[in-house]
Scaffold this active site. Structure first.
Site, PDB file in Angstrom:
ATOM      1  N   ALA A 155      41.807  28.508 -34.904  1.00  0.00           N
ATOM      2  CA  ALA A 155      42.073  26.956 -35.351  1.00  0.00           C
ATOM      3  C   ALA A 155      43.347  27.191 -36.421  1.00  0.00           C
ATOM      4  CB  ALA A 155      41.023  26.531 -35.985  1.00  0.00           C
ATOM      5  N   CYS A 156      43.416  28.215 -37.110  1.00  0.00           N
ATOM      6  CA  CYS A 156      44.597  28.091 -38.184  1.00  0.00           C
ATOM      7  C   CYS A 156      45.877  28.617 -37.732  1.00  0.00           C
ATOM      8  CB  CYS A 156      43.958  29.124 -39.333  1.00  0.00           C
ATOM      9  SG  CYS A 156      43.797  30.871 -38.885  1.00  0.00           S
ATOM     10  N   GLY A 157      45.734  29.147 -36.522  1.00  0.00           N
ATOM     11  CA  GLY A 157      46.986  29.338 -35.838  1.00  0.00           C
ATOM     12  C   GLY A 157      47.264  30.872 -35.566  1.00  0.00           C
TER      13      GLY A 157
END
Length: 191
Positions: A155-157
């Site tokens: 989700a954070c990349g």
């Protein structure tokens, strides 16, 4: 085969939405599902969503008002045949491994004597943290089934380990592939 009594503990991570799919699939297969959410989980998915999918009241806080006298964390723990925490964040894993029982989820799993499954989900750096890995090993030594994680875009990349396994894989682990296929065939035949 009669359905199992399954408690699904949901802790606060972005992967909560996958737990919704898991709960829905368990119910469709004929299992009774009780959902226990942490307050942090409610920041990602509402209790109403889990209530709709499970067809049961969602258990949230230690001191929520109930319509009957019941020491709820004990009755849920006694009724459970399987208790799975999905997603299991580093925080909830640390609490369980440390014997901390300060919310409904940790109190209930502490009282449960059934099969217990931990389905981790977190950032790669957290997943690789040696303290987390020690906590997971401690849980294994105490009889918990600790699932692995998937690799991919988080989700954070970031790219790496730590993603929650696909809910379909978790479903197979919880109920067993043969049982799941048999129940799916019955559901399809009946509709």
């Amino acid at each position: 085969m009669q359905g199992l009594n399954i408690v699904v503990g949901v802790s606060g991570g972005i992967a909560c939405y996958k737990a919704v799919e898991l709960v829905g699939a368990l119910v469709k297969l004929g299992h009774h599902v009780d959902v226990v959410m942490t307050r942090n989980a409610e920041e990602f998915v509402t209790p109403l969503t889990f209530q709709t999918m499970s067809r049961n009241r969602v258990v949230r806080g230690m001191f929520d008002k109930v319509d009957r006298y019941d020491t709820e964390h004990i009755s849920l723990a006694k009724r459970a045949q399987v208790f799975i925490v999905v997603p299991a964040t580093a925080n909830i894993i640390g609490k369980i491994a440390g014997g901390i029982a300060d919310d409904m989820l940790t109190t209930t799993i502490m009282a449960a004597k059934c099969r217990k499954i931990i389905a981790p989900a977190m950032n790669t750096a957290m997943w690789e943290n040696p303290i987390l890995q020690e906590n997971l090993e401690k849980l294994r030594r105490h009889g918990y089934e600790v699932l692995g994680t998937a690799s991919g875009r988080l989700a954070c990349g970031d790219l790496g380990e730590g993603k929650l396994l696909p809910w379909e894989e978790i479903l197979e682990i919880v109920v067993g592939k043969a049982v799941m296929l048999d129940r799916t065939d019955q559901i399809q035949t009946n509709h």
